[in-house]
Design an enzyme around this catalytic site. Structure first.
Site, PDB file in Angstrom:
ATOM      1  N   GLY A 169       8.431  -8.553  -7.555  1.00 28.10           N
ATOM      2  CA  GLY A 169       8.561  -7.106  -7.739  1.00 28.10           C
ATOM      3  C   GLY A 169      10.022  -6.682  -7.828  1.00 28.10           C
ATOM      4  O   GLY A 169      10.896  -7.269  -7.181  1.00 28.10           O
ATOM      5  N   LEU A 178       5.704   1.330  -2.699  1.00 29.58           N
ATOM      6  CA  LEU A 178       4.800   0.582  -1.818  1.00 29.58           C
ATOM      7  C   LEU A 178       5.556  -0.563  -1.156  1.00 29.58           C
ATOM      8  O   LEU A 178       6.363  -1.238  -1.788  1.00 29.58           O
ATOM      9  CB  LEU A 178       3.615   0.035  -2.612  1.00 29.58           C
ATOM     10  CG  LEU A 178       2.652   1.076  -3.177  1.00 29.58           C
ATOM     11  CD1 LEU A 178       1.423   0.397  -3.773  1.00 29.58           C
ATOM     12  CD2 LEU A 178       2.204   2.059  -2.105  1.00 29.58           C
ATOM     13  N   SER A 179       5.288  -0.757   0.130  1.00 27.56           N
ATOM     14  CA  SER A 179       5.952  -1.809   0.902  1.00 27.56           C
ATOM     15  C   SER A 179       5.072  -2.163   2.081  1.00 27.56           C
ATOM     16  O   SER A 179       4.398  -1.287   2.647  1.00 27.56           O
ATOM     17  CB  SER A 179       7.293  -1.273   1.417  1.00 27.56           C
ATOM     18  OG  SER A 179       7.777  -2.105   2.456  1.00 27.56           O
ATOM     19  N   LYS A 217      11.193  -4.053  -6.627  1.00 29.23           N
ATOM     20  CA  LYS A 217      11.629  -3.281  -5.458  1.00 29.23           C
ATOM     21  C   LYS A 217      12.735  -4.038  -4.727  1.00 29.23           C
ATOM     22  O   LYS A 217      13.724  -3.462  -4.306  1.00 29.23           O
ATOM     23  CB  LYS A 217      10.473  -2.991  -4.506  1.00 29.23           C
ATOM     24  CG  LYS A 217      10.903  -2.019  -3.410  1.00 29.23           C
ATOM     25  CD  LYS A 217       9.746  -1.464  -2.649  1.00 29.23           C
ATOM     26  CE  LYS A 217       9.203  -2.469  -1.673  1.00 29.23           C
ATOM     27  NZ  LYS A 217      10.164  -2.805  -0.588  1.00 29.23           N
ATOM     28  N   GLY A 226       0.927  -2.902  -4.572  1.00 30.31           N
ATOM     29  CA  GLY A 226       2.070  -3.484  -5.298  1.00 30.31           C
ATOM     30  C   GLY A 226       1.845  -4.968  -5.527  1.00 30.31           C
ATOM     31  O   GLY A 226       1.997  -5.476  -6.654  1.00 30.31           O
ATOM     32  N   HIS A 227       1.434  -5.691  -4.478  1.00 28.59           N
ATOM     33  CA  HIS A 227       1.134  -7.121  -4.631  1.00 28.59           C
ATOM     34  C   HIS A 227      -0.051  -7.305  -5.580  1.00 28.59           C
ATOM     35  O   HIS A 227      -0.049  -8.200  -6.426  1.00 28.59           O
ATOM     36  CB  HIS A 227       0.735  -7.747  -3.285  1.00 28.59           C
ATOM     37  CG  HIS A 227       1.814  -7.745  -2.255  1.00 28.59           C
ATOM     38  ND1 HIS A 227       1.765  -6.963  -1.137  1.00 28.59           N
ATOM     39  CD2 HIS A 227       2.967  -8.448  -2.165  1.00 28.59           C
ATOM     40  CE1 HIS A 227       2.833  -7.201  -0.393  1.00 28.59           C
ATOM     41  NE2 HIS A 227       3.583  -8.073  -0.995  1.00 28.59           N
TER      42      HIS A 227
END
Ligand code: PAF
Length: 286
Positions: A150, A192-193, A152, A36-37
């Site tokens: 993001g 994703l986390s 999220k 994700g990053h």
């Protein structure tokens, strides 16, 4: 790629880039980097002459000491990934470099126009003060043309937009553009986390019910009311052993106030999977 640990060295590096009229893309992170990053960072590298990534587990945004202590940290692995992505500078300061003892101890107060009164802001008192404290400091130091976040952390993103729009009225951050980046998911659907690192393989399987339910709710929204969908999402996730919903709110995408219709609404969920607190969200387009 150069790793910088002091504010003054970062300011010098930024001054050189500005002197060469180079554009700067900033990606603030707390490390424990994942795909994700990497997606945000690739975009920052593509869209700017230089990309700066900060890796800093910001103590002032944690209202729970245990959560801060358990937050995954792996700077060696992060540096390896960042090196492969074409990043120009990594800014990885110690907390004492970022804050004075007073700044660390005294809650920073910012008016979020009510955007912090619900969801994460309600459950984690002081969290967004800490986020804005560090993000605004990073903006002052890195003077980015674009900063990447993001979706999220949807409420965080809404608050950062608010902060920048408000302060740009006074010319504080120049023409800084905040770039919203969609949630990146595993093929299984799991958002994703960095916190996923704390899940066992079994817990990861269990956690799939979160995104699966949110996706199902897009169908439910075609025939049910907002309140019915909200309750059904909560009940469906809570019915899975090992999961416990902290909140599920369907809110307006801009004001974050409870939505009465699905147009321009987003559902934001926080779920405990064992001891690990996971967040996810889904936009409705009914
Ligand atoms: O989203 C995060 O990882 C953090 O809240 C941020 C924006 C890097 C500030 O510490």
């Amino acid at each position: 790629m150069e790793i910088i640990t002091t504010k003054s060295a970062l300011q010098q590096a930024v001054a050189s880039l500005k002197a060469e009229k180079k554009t700067i893309g900033l990606v603030p992170t707390m490390g424990a980097l994942h795909e994700g990053h990497a997606t945000l960072i690739r975009q920052a590298v593509r869209e700017n002459d230089a990309a700066i990534v900060s890796v800093f587990v910001n103590p002032t945004q944690f209202n729970n000491k245990e959560d801060l202590a358990k937050y995954p940290r792996n700077i060696a692995r992060d540096a390896e990934l960042l090196g492969s992505l074409g990043v120009t500078y990594v800014f990885a300061p110690e907390p004492e470099e970022m804050y004075t003892a007073e700044e660390m101890a005294q809650p920073f107060e910012f008016d979020f126009g009510g955007l912090d009164k619900m969801m994460e802001g309600k459950m984690r008192p002081g969290h967004f003060n800490g986020v804005v404290q560090v993000v605004s400091r990073l903006f002052y130091l890195a003077l980015p043309d674009r900063a990447y976040f993001g979706e999220k952390d949807y409420q965080q993103l809404a608050i950062i937009h608010f902060m920048v729009e408000r302060s740009s009225m006074h010319g504080t951050f120049g023409n800084l553009q905040i770039i919203d980046c969609p949630i990146v998911r595993e093929a299984s659907g799991l958002a994703l986390s960095s916190r996923n690192e704390r899940l066992s393989e079994d817990e990861k399987q269990t956690a799939l019910a979160i995104s699966r339910t949110l996706i199902q709710s897009l169908e439910w929204a075609k025939t049910m009311s907002v309140e019915e969908v909200r309750q059904r999402v909560i009940d469906t996730i809570n019915a899975v052993e090992g999961l416990e919903v902290e909140y599920y709110e369907i809110v307006d995408q801009t004001t974050l106030l409870p939505a009465t219709e699905f147009g321009h609404a987003i559902g934001c969920v926080t779920v405990y999977c064992g001891p690990v607190r996971l967040i996810d969200n889904m936009k409705y387009q009914v």
